[in-house]
Design a protein around this motif. Structure first.
Motif, PDB file in Angstrom:
ATOM      1  N   PHE A 115       0.836  -1.206   0.000  1.00 33.55           N
ATOM      2  CA  PHE A 115       0.000   0.000   0.000  1.00 33.55           C
ATOM      3  C   PHE A 115       0.868   1.252   0.000  1.00 33.55           C
ATOM      4  O   PHE A 115       0.624   2.192  -0.768  1.00 33.55           O
ATOM      5  N   PHE A 116       1.899   1.274   0.853  1.00 31.76           N
ATOM      6  CA  PHE A 116       2.761   2.448   0.939  1.00 31.76           C
ATOM      7  C   PHE A 116       3.474   2.693  -0.383  1.00 31.76           C
ATOM      8  O   PHE A 116       3.533   3.831  -0.873  1.00 31.76           O
ATOM      9  N   SER A 117       4.056   1.645  -0.970  1.00 34.30           N
ATOM     10  CA  SER A 117       4.808   1.825  -2.216  1.00 34.30           C
ATOM     11  C   SER A 117       3.884   2.225  -3.363  1.00 34.30           C
ATOM     12  O   SER A 117       4.280   3.005  -4.237  1.00 34.30           O
ATOM     13  N   THR A 118       2.660   1.724  -3.382  1.00 36.16           N
ATOM     14  CA  THR A 118       1.701   2.132  -4.414  1.00 36.16           C
ATOM     15  C   THR A 118       1.385   3.619  -4.295  1.00 36.16           C
ATOM     16  O   THR A 118       1.394   4.357  -5.294  1.00 36.16           O
ATOM     17  N   PHE A 119       1.100   4.057  -3.084  1.00 37.67           N
ATOM     18  CA  PHE A 119       0.797   5.472  -2.848  1.00 37.67           C
ATOM     19  C   PHE A 119       1.993   6.349  -3.229  1.00 37.67           C
ATOM     20  O   PHE A 119       1.839   7.383  -3.900  1.00 37.67           O
ATOM     21  N   LEU A 120       3.210   5.930  -2.840  1.00 32.84           N
ATOM     22  CA  LEU A 120       4.409   6.702  -3.136  1.00 32.84           C
ATOM     23  C   LEU A 120       4.677   6.740  -4.638  1.00 32.84           C
ATOM     24  O   LEU A 120       5.053   7.787  -5.194  1.00 32.84           O
ATOM     25  N   TYR A 121       4.456   5.636  -5.327  1.00 35.43           N
ATOM     26  CA  TYR A 121       4.687   5.567  -6.769  1.00 35.43           C
ATOM     27  C   TYR A 121       3.754   6.516  -7.514  1.00 35.43           C
ATOM     28  O   TYR A 121       4.181   7.229  -8.441  1.00 35.43           O
ATOM     29  N   ILE A 122       2.498   6.548  -7.118  1.00 38.13           N
ATOM     30  CA  ILE A 122       1.538   7.463  -7.755  1.00 38.13           C
ATOM     31  C   ILE A 122       1.962   8.913  -7.536  1.00 38.13           C
ATOM     32  O   ILE A 122       1.897   9.747  -8.456  1.00 38.13           O
ATOM     33  N   LEU A 123       2.419   9.229  -6.327  1.00 39.15           N
ATOM     34  CA  LEU A 123       2.899  10.587  -6.050  1.00 39.15           C
ATOM     35  C   LEU A 123       4.093  10.952  -6.943  1.00 39.15           C
ATOM     36  O   LEU A 123       4.175  12.076  -7.453  1.00 39.15           O
ATOM     37  N   LEU A 124       5.025  10.010  -7.133  1.00 38.26           N
ATOM     38  CA  LEU A 124       6.199  10.286  -7.950  1.00 38.26           C
ATOM     39  C   LEU A 124       5.826  10.502  -9.409  1.00 38.26           C
ATOM     40  O   LEU A 124       6.391  11.377 -10.087  1.00 38.26           O
ATOM     41  N   LEU A 125       4.885   9.707  -9.910  1.00 44.29           N
ATOM     42  CA  LEU A 125       4.423   9.904 -11.288  1.00 44.29           C
ATOM     43  C   LEU A 125       3.776  11.273 -11.446  1.00 44.29           C
ATOM     44  O   LEU A 125       4.021  11.992 -12.428  1.00 44.29           O
ATOM     45  N   LEU A 126       2.947  11.632 -10.495  1.00 40.47           N
ATOM     46  CA  LEU A 126       2.273  12.928 -10.550  1.00 40.47           C
ATOM     47  C   LEU A 126       3.286  14.065 -10.454  1.00 40.47           C
ATOM     48  O   LEU A 126       3.192  15.070 -11.185  1.00 40.47           O
ATOM     49  N   ALA A 127       4.276  13.899  -9.565  1.00 38.91           N
ATOM     50  CA  ALA A 127       5.315  14.923  -9.438  1.00 38.91           C
ATOM     51  C   ALA A 127       6.106  15.064 -10.731  1.00 38.91           C
ATOM     52  O   ALA A 127       6.488  16.181 -11.116  1.00 38.91           O
ATOM     53  N   GLY A 128       6.347  13.956 -11.422  1.00 42.99           N
ATOM     54  CA  GLY A 128       7.037  14.006 -12.709  1.00 42.99           C
ATOM     55  C   GLY A 128       6.271  14.812 -13.736  1.00 42.99           C
ATOM     56  O   GLY A 128       6.853  15.581 -14.513  1.00 42.99           O
ATOM     57  N   ARG A 129       4.979  14.681 -13.739  1.00 46.36           N
ATOM     58  CA  ARG A 129       4.151  15.445 -14.679  1.00 46.36           C
ATOM     59  C   ARG A 129       4.130  16.923 -14.306  1.00 46.36           C
ATOM     60  O   ARG A 129       4.152  17.802 -15.181  1.00 46.36           O
ATOM     61  N   PHE A 130       4.094  17.226 -13.026  1.00 43.12           N
ATOM     62  CA  PHE A 130       4.137  18.616 -12.581  1.00 43.12           C
ATOM     63  C   PHE A 130       5.425  19.295 -13.059  1.00 43.12           C
ATOM     64  O   PHE A 130       5.403  20.421 -13.584  1.00 43.12           O
ATOM     65  N   ILE A 131       6.553  18.615 -12.855  1.00 45.51           N
ATOM     66  CA  ILE A 131       7.851  19.189 -13.213  1.00 45.51           C
ATOM     67  C   ILE A 131       7.977  19.326 -14.726  1.00 45.51           C
ATOM     68  O   ILE A 131       8.504  20.322 -15.246  1.00 45.51           O
ATOM     69  N   TRP A 132       7.487  18.343 -15.465  1.00 43.92           N
ATOM     70  CA  TRP A 132       7.526  18.389 -16.936  1.00 43.92           C
ATOM     71  C   TRP A 132       6.714  19.571 -17.462  1.00 43.92           C
ATOM     72  O   TRP A 132       7.132  20.268 -18.394  1.00 43.92           O
ATOM     73  N   ALA A 133       5.546  19.805 -16.879  1.00 40.55           N
ATOM     74  CA  ALA A 133       4.689  20.916 -17.326  1.00 40.55           C
ATOM     75  C   ALA A 133       5.406  22.252 -17.157  1.00 40.55           C
ATOM     76  O   ALA A 133       5.303  23.148 -18.009  1.00 40.55           O
ATOM     77  N   TRP A 134       6.160  22.418 -16.078  1.00 45.76           N
ATOM     78  CA  TRP A 134       6.833  23.691 -15.812  1.00 45.76           C
ATOM     79  C   TRP A 134       8.102  23.842 -16.654  1.00 45.76           C
ATOM     80  O   TRP A 134       8.324  24.884 -17.277  1.00 45.76           O
ATOM     81  N   LEU A 135       8.932  22.786 -16.709  1.00 51.49           N
ATOM     82  CA  LEU A 135      10.233  22.905 -17.354  1.00 51.49           C
ATOM     83  C   LEU A 135      10.175  22.743 -18.864  1.00 51.49           C
ATOM     84  O   LEU A 135      10.910  23.418 -19.591  1.00 51.49           O
ATOM     85  N   VAL A 136       9.341  21.839 -19.364  1.00 54.74           N
ATOM     86  CA  VAL A 136       9.321  21.536 -20.792  1.00 54.74           C
ATOM     87  C   VAL A 136       8.184  22.264 -21.509  1.00 54.74           C
ATOM     88  O   VAL A 136       8.382  22.911 -22.539  1.00 54.74           O
TER      89      VAL A 136
END
Length: 719
Positions: A115-136
């Motif tokens: 459960f913890f790793s699933t929740f953390l993985y979803i957060l990391l994917l979402l964070a990747g999209r946030f950073i991509w939207a700003w930088l790229v």
């Protein structure tokens, strides 16, 4: 107001959707980074720590991921627009991420880790999209800025969590701050000098069959004792050694005192580890120390058997072959160790699988035929007097399907409560399988050490008990230091070997009363259990399921909420049982509960008094330590009374956290161990006329605490 809030939420939702539009490559990049890093870490673990292997693992992992996704999506062109490619990327990365987390979360429940790793993985994917939207995509809006900062924070926290050492434990310091759990020990005359570096000058030589060593030895065919590896495994192993199971090298390193001859000898065997590590070199600190005290210390290289399974019998044969080779060199006046060894006083010492294996080697040394195939014969019969097991495994090899039973041998076992490889005290099983006849004086002793892990006993293994990338999830900040852990092993080994091989009993009571020497040991918590050959058992609870009977007596109990005889478990998370039974007693809101054994025939206590093993089942340090009275009654009705606190401090369970996730969930793994309570005859306050030679009953009266629960086992009189 409600309408206004709903409108603002809808606007925020639209802004989020616009900000995240066409940012799928941000998610893909996260998956590629996670997959590549974990594959690279795994490659460096199996092929060494060189950067080229890490980079190769990163490249290979990412290439395999992209090829797999392309194949699964039928080369992608027709369905990328349906986002199936993104989904497949996410699933593959998710499986790798979760598997690493679950395997690395030692001591935690798998469902919690998943459960913890699933929740953390979803957060990391979402964070990747946030950073991509700003930088790229350069969506420099207020929402985009907030998301970018949030994404950076998520990744920074994740990296600090993953690459940090973890979190500090507090239970050891809490117990030690509470004076009732601190042993008040006086100085022991001469012990500080005794356990310091010895009077001899240590020297060392190496031996092996491949040249470049001080002594040349041969090889041994282990093919009857270890299975043939698969072709891909042979190819992999050929990168690191030219030897195979058919020509295993007889090799190692010997420490000895320059000025002494005819010295007792200790043969040390390491356990299973990466084949890229020279594990046998990790005990130099112990070899140098024991050599300064007049011992020859031989650290045997069994690396040829590492990264295999079902090989512990082969480890035992290789150890015995090393003993034979070194004893030959001892009799050769052209060798540097000529005359150094006392061939009549040999001890075996092992760590991890080596700690289990030395018991098998002791059996093989006594046998004339291999238990698993009598067509292979043995002819060793060396004078092995003592065994020391350090964090041993158990039952990896069962001789002819039986557990390894030992008799009339001194046995010492040490285990760390924070061991993340062998995370429960498996050595308890072998300890329970040591028995004594009445011919001679022998001892079996165990020491359980809070804050000690598996690998710090070996300087080549260190603080991480499992390999990369799984080790990133382990908590290592709550350990005692490597130096402290090794100091404990040095002192315990010296006292034990002096008693067993030199007949020096000056400080042998360390093996039965470590608390007397607490001032000389690193500050942590210790649980000690022991059994000697001079006891007369009343009961060990292994005979049957009848609660009211004991060998040679009857049992009664009053005022308990629970009275049963149970097979002890390692912990709530550990699979399997200890194969050791004990009585369990639980009481509530009373100080009148008692448990009594009435003997059919009177027994003599002797000056040694009475001993038994006890386990406080409470899960946290309480304001009062576990204590209760022990009442002996003779055939005339006269009584003698003492209490547990006159002998030892009984610790409640250790609330250990082995992985970082356990700190986030607040879930402890409670480690419980039996402690030996030994009350001597002069510690009993007796009535006039009490006859210690005619004892009729033993009563345990729980009159000190209104609520509690204990296990009792191995009740016996000491001669």
């Amino acid at each position: 107001m409600r309408k206004f809030l709903c409108g603002r939420l809808r606007e925020y939702g639209r802004a989020c959707r616009l900000n995240l539009k066409d940012t799928g490559w941000g998610m893909k990049l996260v998956v590629l980074v996670i997959t590549g890093f974990f594959c690279g870490a795994l490659a460096s673990e199996y092929f060494g720590t060189k950067l080229i292997f890490f980079a190769g693992g990163v490249f290979l992992g990412d290439m395999l991921l992209m090829v797999a996704v392309c194949l699964l999506s039928r080369f992608g062109d027709r369905i990328w627009h349906r986002n199936i490619g993104n989904i497949l990327y996410g699933i593959v990365g998710f499986l790798i991420f979760v598997c690493c987390c679950v395997y690395g979360s030692v001591g935690n429940e798998h469902m919690v880790s998943t459960f913890f790793s699933t929740f953390l993985y979803i957060l990391l994917l979402l964070a990747g999209r946030f950073i991509w939207a700003w930088l790229v995509k350069r969506r420099h809006t207020l929402i985009g800025g907030i998301h970018f900062v949030l994404g950076c924070v998520i990744w920074c926290v994740f990296l600090a969590f993953l690459f940090g050492q973890g979190f500090l434990d507090d239970y050891i310091s809490d117990y030690l701050k509470n004076n009732i759990y601190v042993t008040q020990a006086d100085e022991v005359a001469g012990f500080a000098d005794y356990c310091a570096k010895g009077e001899y000058t240590p020297a060392c030589v190496t031996y092996g069959p491949d040249g470049g060593t001080d002594m040349t030895t041969g090889t041994v065919d282990l093919s009857p004792y270890v299975a043939k590896e698969k072709k891909w495994h042979r190819i992999y192993r050929s990168f690191f050694t030219k030897h195979t199971r058919k020509d295993a090298p007889v090799a190692g390193k010997i420490w000895f005192p320059k000025e002494a001859e005819n010295c007792p000898v200790v043969f040390m065997a390491h356990g299973n580890h990466s084949i890229t590590a020279e594990s046998y070199l990790g005990y130099d600190y112990l070899g140098e120390y024991l050599a300064s005290h007049g011992y020859v210390f031989v650290s045997v290289d069994e690396n040829i058997l590492n990264e295999r399974s079902g090989e512990n019998d082969a480890r035992a044969v290789l150890l015995l072959e090393n003993i034979g080779e070194i004893l030959k060199k001892n009799g050769d006046d052209s060798q540097p160790i000529y005359g150094k060894l006392d061939e009549q006083n040999i001890a075996l010492m092992g760590h991890s699988r080596g700690g289990e294996m030395i018991a098998d080697a002791y059996l093989f040394n006594e046998y004339d035929a291999y238990p698993s195939n009598g067509m292979f014969t043995f002819d060793y019969h060396y004078k092995i007097r003592a065994l020391i097991a350090v964090a041993p495994s158990v039952n990896q090899y069962l001789p002819a399907g039986h557990e390894t039973e030992l008799s009339d041998i001194d046995y010492l076992v040490l285990q760390g409560a924070n061991d993340q490889d062998i995370s429960v005290f498996l050595g308890n099983e072998q300890y329970e399988n040591v028995s004594f006849s009445k011919d001679g004086y022998y001892i079996a002793s165990s020491l359980y050490i809070a804050g000690a892990n598996h690998g710090q006993f070996n300087t080549e293994w260190g603080e991480y008990d499992i390999g990369r990338p799984f080790s990133l999830w382990l908590n290592v900040k709550n350990f005692i230091t490597a130096e402290e852990q090794q100091e404990i092993l040095k002192i315990a080994s010296l006292v034990f070997l002096d008693k067993s091989l030199k007949g020096n009993d000056t400080y042998a009571d360390f093996l039965t009363d470590y608390a007397k020497y607490a001032a000389y040991l690193p500050k942590t918590l210790y649980v000690q259990q022991y059994e000697t050959s001079d006891i007369s058992f009343i009961t060990d609870y292994e005979e049957d399921s009848d609660l009211e009977t004991a060998p040679g007596g009857s049992i009664s109990a009053e005022h308990f909420t629970m009275w049963t005889e149970e097979e002890l478990a390692y912990s709530e998370f550990a699979m399997g049982k200890r194969e050791n039974h004990a009585v369990r007693l639980k009481w509530k809101e009373t100080e009148a509960a008692y448990y009594e054994i009435a003997l059919d025939e009177p027994m003599a206590m002797g000056e040694g008094g009475i001993c038994f093993d006890a386990m406080d089942l409470r899960e946290e340090a309480e304001s009062e330590p576990m204590d209760f009275s022990v009442v002996l009654t003779d055939i005339y009705g006269n009584c003698a009374v003492s209490s547990v606190s006159d002998s030892v401090i009984l610790y409640p369970a250790f609330p250990v956290k082995l992985s970082k996730i356990q700190y986030l969930t607040g879930k402890n793994e409670y480690k419980r161990q039996l402690q030996t309570v030994h009350i001597t005859a002069d510690q009993f306050a007796d009535e006039n006329g009490f006859d210690k030679e005619q004892i009729k009953s033993i009563r345990f009266v729980f009159d000190r605490l209104e609520n509690g629960a204990v296990n009792l086992d191995n009740i016996a009189f000491v001669k």
